[in-house]
Write a protein that holds these residues in place. Structure first.
Motif, mmCIF file in Angstrom:
data_model
loop_
_atom_site.group_PDB
_atom_site.id
_atom_site.type_symbol
_atom_site.label_atom_id
_atom_site.label_comp_id
_atom_site.label_asym_id
_atom_site.label_seq_id
_atom_site.Cartn_x
_atom_site.Cartn_y
_atom_site.Cartn_z
ATOM 1 N N CYS A 131 7.869 53.633 -57.715
ATOM 2 C CA CYS A 131 9.303 53.696 -57.963
ATOM 3 C C CYS A 131 9.949 52.443 -57.377
ATOM 4 C CB CYS A 131 9.876 54.948 -57.304
ATOM 5 S SG CYS A 131 11.672 55.010 -57.276
ATOM 6 N N CYS A 146 16.712 59.017 -56.738
ATOM 7 C CA CYS A 146 16.286 57.756 -57.356
ATOM 8 C C CYS A 146 16.794 57.681 -58.795
ATOM 9 C CB CYS A 146 14.768 57.620 -57.327
ATOM 10 S SG CYS A 146 14.123 57.398 -55.656
ATOM 11 N N CYS A 186 10.023 58.910 -61.169
ATOM 12 C CA CYS A 186 10.000 59.257 -59.747
ATOM 13 C C CYS A 186 10.568 60.675 -59.614
ATOM 14 C CB CYS A 186 10.838 58.286 -58.922
ATOM 15 S SG CYS A 186 10.885 58.760 -57.179
ATOM 16 N N ASN A 217 12.019 62.028 -57.191
ATOM 17 C CA ASN A 217 13.212 62.140 -56.345
ATOM 18 C C ASN A 217 14.486 62.038 -57.182
ATOM 19 O OD1 ASN A 217 11.629 62.237 -54.014
ATOM 20 N ND2 ASN A 217 11.512 59.998 -53.968
HETATM 21 ZN ZN LIG Z 1 11.885 57.004 -56.115
#
Ligand SMILES: [Zn+2]
Ligand SMILES: [Zn+2]
Ligand SMILES: [Zn+2]
Ligand SMILES: [Zn+2]
Length: 435
Positions: A100, A138, A133, A135
């Motif tokens: 990422c 992100c 990613c 998350n």
């Molecule tokens: Zn990330």
């Protein structure tokens, strides 16, 4: 003297083989080449032309244990989740390509689409891979990076890779696979023991047996089960018992963070009709059932109009935009309503456009960078719909991903030269969910 004898013999063989069994054409089985219905469309009317294109719809289907072989790389699958079935199993993206751009974690595998192109020799086999990613924060930040020009080094957390091969290649048989017992003709690179996605180019320093793509996956595996196993190996080694059969530590990936593996099956949109009785809102992802910002704004203006309030030009502009947004959303629902479980829409054609969910968050005209290998423009090839989110089984609901759509653009020529071996990075545009 040039001997054409061998060449024609080769071509003869090709024909014979084709008569017996055929390679799957993947998503291109539908012959989605944008050639349908052009005569009816007014020349130059982009929208009408786009309306007439054949669209392939992707649906997810669970993979039974007895059918896992179907999603192995020698069967050229289209699939969601699990580990990627890398088409080129050796020259897998590494380094920054595999992580990422925002948090540096190794990217998670979302899906792959097998989409060979008939008239390009070195795209006899062709697969596209999408990584994200996990998350959520992100993905939020990615919005600010995706519109940056390549020279500004955008830090992306959604990445797409294209791989393509000639029919005659060193990884797969020249003849089409026939079933469960087929194997690839060569082994792939060693993969990370933890994620099973990326190359395992770092080995555990203690046992020197398990391989990892990154420090973070090594740490997770150590905390998981590797510490115990690793000590056993070292003890056995001390006693000189290394030839005693020690079971391989966790064959296959051990991370529980992979998304559930599902086959991606494709059907033509034309096979679906709108059911007049069905409520188009019924199958929309839950977060979209609430009123949109545009809807609330329009209702507010309606109240103000009834109360006799005067509107400024800026107000009217807002109303215009909000009603356009509502129209777009209604059009999206109507299209999707034909087959509410679709998770992907495929249409590789210069005239094809993604189905946007709102005015907000669309790329500007210049927002799609050209192919970084050959400089040709990129064209829309497929989009991932928000419906896929319902199948991804997020462990942490509060921090789960959310998107309106992920539109994938690829090199118009699907170029091979300059790409070298392995994978060409393509471009994904993420439209956020409607507000
Ligand atoms: Zn990330
Ligand atoms: Zn890994
Ligand atoms: Zn170890
Ligand atoms: Zn190109």
């Amino acid at each position: 003297m040039v001997d054409f004898g061998l060449l024609s013999l080769d071509m003869g063989n090709l024909k014979d083989v084709d008569d017996e069994a055929e390679f799957s054409n993947g998503i291109a089985d539908l012959h989605i080449d944008g050639s349908r219905g052009h005569t009816e469309a007014e020349a130059g009317d982009d929208d009408e032309e786009a309306e007439n294109l054949l669209v392939g719809l992707g649906f997810v289907q669970p993979v039974e244990d007895s059918e896992k072989w179907k999603v192995e790389r020698q069967h050229f699958p289209s699939k969601v989740g699990g580990c990627p079935a890398w088409l080129d199993p050796i020259n897998i993206p590494t380094g920054e390509q595999s992580t990422c751009g925002i948090c540096d974690s190794p990217l998670e595998f979302l899906l792959q689409v097998y989409a060979p192109i008939d008239d390009i020799d070195d795209a006899f086999h062709r697969s596209l891979f999408v990584f994200v990613c996990p998350n959520a924060s992100c993905l939020e930040q990615d919005r600010h990076h995706q519109s940056k020009k390549p020279e500004e080094n955008p830090r992306r957390c959604v990445k797409v890779f294209r791989s393509q091969l000639l029919r005659k290649n060193s990884y797969y048989s020249y003849t089409p696979p026939s079933g469960e017992d087929d194997l690839p003709i060569s082994e792939g690179a060693a993969l990370c023991t933890w994620c099973g996605i990326w190359k395992g180019h770092k080995a555990c320093a203690a046992c020197k047996q398990t391989k990892y793509c990154s420090r973070s996956h090594q740490v997770e595996h150590w905390r998981g089960s590797h510490a115990v196993y690793c000590r056993q190996v070292q003890a056995a080694r001390k006693e000189g018992k290394m030839d005693v059969n020690i079971p391989v530590c966790s064959p296959g990936p051990v991370s529980d963070k992979l998304w559930p593996e599902m086959e991606l099956v494709v059907d033509e949109e034309d096979n679906y009709e709108v059911d007049e009785l069905s409520d188009p809102n019924a199958n929309v992802p839950a977060s979209d059932k609430t009123k949109s910002k545009a809807q609330l704004l329009l209702e507010d203006y309606e109240r103000r109009r009834e109360a006799g309030e005067e509107f400024t030009a800026a107000d009217l502009e807002d109303v215009h935009e909000a009603s356009q947004d509502m129209q777009l959303w209604a059009a999206f629902l109507a299209k999707i309503g034909k087959a509410p479980d679709q998770v992907l829409r495929y249409c590789r054609s210069p005239a094809a456009k993604p189905l946007w969910l709102s005015l907000n968050g669309q790329p500007e005209n210049s927002g799609i960078p050209s192919c970084s290998h050959c400089g040709s423009r990129r064209i829309f090839e497929f989009q991932v719909l928000p419906q896929l989110l319902n199948f991804l089984d997020f462990k942490d609901e509060a921090n789960s991903l959310d998107w309106g759509t992920i539109a994938v653009y690829t090199c118009e020529r699907s170029c091979g030269e300059g790409v070298g071996k392995g994978y060409a990075e393509e471009f994904a545009w993420v439209q956020p969910p409607p507000e």
